[in-house]
Design an enzyme around this catalytic site. Structure first.
Site, mmCIF file in Angstrom:
data_model
loop_
_atom_site.group_PDB
_atom_site.id
_atom_site.type_symbol
_atom_site.label_atom_id
_atom_site.label_comp_id
_atom_site.label_asym_id
_atom_site.label_seq_id
_atom_site.Cartn_x
_atom_site.Cartn_y
_atom_site.Cartn_z
ATOM 1 N N ASP A 6 0.851 -1.182 0.000
ATOM 2 C CA ASP A 6 0.000 0.000 0.000
ATOM 3 C C ASP A 6 0.890 1.236 0.000
ATOM 4 O OD1 ASP A 6 -2.125 -1.744 0.446
ATOM 5 O OD2 ASP A 6 -1.878 -1.591 2.622
ATOM 6 N N ASP B 141 0.328 7.574 8.345
ATOM 7 C CA ASP B 141 0.650 6.167 8.649
ATOM 8 C C ASP B 141 2.021 6.093 9.283
ATOM 9 O OD1 ASP B 141 -1.319 5.991 6.731
ATOM 10 O OD2 ASP B 141 -0.515 4.182 5.819
ATOM 11 N N GLU C 286 2.165 -3.184 10.519
ATOM 12 C CA GLU C 286 1.859 -3.204 9.091
ATOM 13 C C GLU C 286 2.919 -2.434 8.320
ATOM 14 O OE1 GLU C 286 -1.512 -1.064 7.581
ATOM 15 O OE2 GLU C 286 -1.552 -2.304 5.791
ATOM 16 N N GLU C 287 3.514 -1.469 8.971
ATOM 17 C CA GLU C 287 4.430 -0.574 8.273
ATOM 18 C C GLU C 287 5.849 -1.104 8.161
ATOM 19 O OE1 GLU C 287 3.012 1.875 6.735
ATOM 20 O OE2 GLU C 287 1.108 1.501 7.731
ATOM 21 N N ASP D 132 -1.602 -2.388 13.584
ATOM 22 C CA ASP D 132 -1.782 -1.594 12.370
ATOM 23 C C ASP D 132 -1.993 -0.166 12.887
ATOM 24 O OD1 ASP D 132 -2.400 -0.330 10.068
ATOM 25 O OD2 ASP D 132 -3.941 -1.742 9.418
ATOM 26 N N LEU E 210 -2.294 2.803 11.654
ATOM 27 C CA LEU E 210 -3.344 3.646 11.067
ATOM 28 C C LEU E 210 -3.995 2.904 9.907
ATOM 29 C CD1 LEU E 210 -4.298 6.309 12.107
ATOM 30 C CD2 LEU E 210 -3.075 7.437 10.290
ATOM 31 N N ASP E 211 -5.127 2.314 10.211
ATOM 32 C CA ASP E 211 -5.830 1.509 9.213
ATOM 33 C C ASP E 211 -6.852 2.369 8.469
ATOM 34 O OD1 ASP E 211 -6.488 -1.310 8.250
ATOM 35 O OD2 ASP E 211 -8.445 -0.488 8.783
ATOM 36 N N GLU F 299 -4.802 -7.156 11.682
ATOM 37 C CA GLU F 299 -6.135 -6.604 11.432
ATOM 38 C C GLU F 299 -7.211 -7.584 11.930
ATOM 39 O OE1 GLU F 299 -5.834 -3.628 7.671
ATOM 40 O OE2 GLU F 299 -5.624 -5.731 7.127
HETATM 41 P P1 FDP Z 1 -6.886 0.837 3.342
HETATM 42 O O1 FDP Z 1 -6.513 0.055 2.113
HETATM 43 O O2 FDP Z 1 -7.468 2.183 3.032
HETATM 44 O O3 FDP Z 1 -5.788 0.905 4.376
HETATM 45 O O4 FDP Z 1 -6.629 -2.388 5.751
HETATM 46 C C1 FDP Z 1 -6.973 -2.117 4.520
HETATM 47 C C2 FDP Z 1 -8.220 -1.337 4.266
HETATM 48 O O5 FDP Z 1 -8.068 0.033 4.080
HETATM 49 C C3 FDP Z 1 -9.349 -1.485 5.313
HETATM 50 O O6 FDP Z 1 -9.314 -0.546 6.328
HETATM 51 C C4 FDP Z 1 -10.592 -1.333 4.488
HETATM 52 O O7 FDP Z 1 -11.732 -1.934 5.047
HETATM 53 C C5 FDP Z 1 -10.196 -1.969 3.187
HETATM 54 O O8 FDP Z 1 -8.778 -1.925 3.113
HETATM 55 C C6 FDP Z 1 -10.755 -1.252 2.023
HETATM 56 O O9 FDP Z 1 -10.358 -1.916 0.852
HETATM 57 P P2 FDP Z 1 -11.095 -1.650 -0.541
HETATM 58 O O10 FDP Z 1 -10.730 -0.263 -0.940
HETATM 59 O O11 FDP Z 1 -10.528 -2.682 -1.439
HETATM 60 O O12 FDP Z 1 -12.561 -1.825 -0.308
#
Ligand code: FDP
Length: 331
Positions: free
Chosen positions: A73, A79, A102-103, A121, A123-124, A280
């Site tokens: 990501d 983050d 996560e980082e 994680d 900052l999710d 997560e």
């Molecule tokens: P993000 O990629 O924005 O960090 O952990 C990953 C996550 O967010 C979750 O918080 C979120 O529910 C999901 O991914 C959203 O993914 P989509 O954009 O594929 O729906």
């Protein structure tokens, strides 16, 4: 007619997080106070992150920093900052001997006598930062298995979710909340910014056994497996409500309070699911089970899945017990 002030005074402000942790310390099987201190460290770091989140638009913290994290990501500035805040707070406390985030690529050995391993994680939901939508921190706490003071081993890190001793999340939303469990139910605390304290606002949280909310990114529906598509068809036939913020903690929290199911299934883009088991899904699975709900990968209980990799992904079905069971039955 009482004035607003006097009616406010009539209500006690409630139990502060610190007091609550202290009062409940004896419930914990290793009642040494270390876990309590660790929870306080997390709370403190979350207050700092909360401050940064609240002023992100003002001080150029929004936007990507240009690098990517281990999961591929794009890392956002916040983050990175949240990771630093939590790592510092946990390293300083001395209760945590190793940290998985996560980082970072691999775990961080903090080289101390600490008894706990933490997966976090920081900052999710980072794609929501720039648009002022709720984001969260997710954490899992494990007891280390090898003797304190020796180098960290794989067996300390790759523990199943069922071995968590505490877990929870912080939601930076319309108000900031810390929700956690140590295996004796789930309690939620709301941050009072003028006092700088979390107060118990949601004691002994229970998720409704059934619900009418389903949360899934239907944009990927072309690549859902047939059982997932069939379950979604069922939800629509039942006139359920679709709600998807795209921020796991926020979607999870809403469903915890109102009843519902959150699904992130395998997709063509993420054939094993997108979400990370270790920092997560395990934490939220522990919380939801303690609140009377359920979490699985569609078949297997999340907390029983063996870990082979720090950044392992899984499909995730979580929420009200009856809804998760119904979704599983389509398999
Ligand atoms: P993000 O990629 O924005 O960090 O952990 C990953 C996550 O967010 C979750 O918080 C979120 O529910 C999901 O991914 C959203 O993914 P989509 O954009 O594929 O729906």
């Amino acid at each position: 007619m009482p004035s607003i002030e006097s009616s406010r005074i009539a209500h006690s402000i409630g139990t502060a997080l610190d007091r609550f942790i202290k009062n409940n310390q004896s419930q914990f099987q290793y009642a040494s106070g270390e876990l309590s201190q660790l929870l306080r460290d997390i709370a403190l770091a979350s207050k700092v992150v909360n401050r940064e989140v609240n002023k992100a638009g003002l001080i150029d913290l929004m936007g990507a920093v240009g690098s990517q994290n281990m999961a591929g990501d794009e890392q956002q500035k916040l983050d990175v900052l949240a990771n630093i805040r939590f790592t510092r707070a946990l390293a300083k406390g001395g209760e945590v001997c190793a940290l998985v985030s996560e980082e970072s690529d691999s775990f961080v050995d903090l080289n101390n006598e600490g008894q706990y391993v933490i997966a976090i994680d920081p900052l999710d939901g980072s794609s929501n930062i720039d648009v002022n939508v709720s984001i969260g921190t997710i954490f899992s706490i494990y007891r280390r298995k090898s003797p304190a003071g020796t180098p960290i081993q794989e067996l300390d890190i790759l523990q199943k979710g069922s071995e968590q001793v505490a877990a929870g999340y912080v939601l930076y939303g319309s108000s900031t909340m810390l929700v956690y469990t140590t295996g004796y139910g789930v309690n939620g605390f709301t941050y009072e910014p003028t006092l700088g304290e979390y107060f118990l606002s949601h004691p002994n949280m229970k998720i409704p056994e059934d619900g009418k909310i389903y949360s899934i990114n239907e944009g990927s529906s072309n690549s859902f497996a047939q059982p997932v598509s069939d379950y979604l068809k069922f939800c629509k036939e039942k006139n359920y409500t679709a709600r998807y913020i795209g921020s796991l903690v926020a979607d999870f929290h809403r469903n915890l309070l109102k009843g519902g199911i959150y699904i992130y299934p395998a997709t063509a883009k993420d054939p094993k699911g997108k979400l990370r088991l270790m920092y997560e899904c395990n934490a939220l699975a522990f919380v939801v089970e303690q609140a009377g709900g359920k979490a699985s990968d569609g078949k297997e209980r999340i907390l029983d899945i063996a870990l082979t990799d720090l950044h392992q992904r899984t499909a995730f079905f979580v929420g009200s017990k009856n809804m998760v069971e119904k979704a599983e039955n389509f398999n």
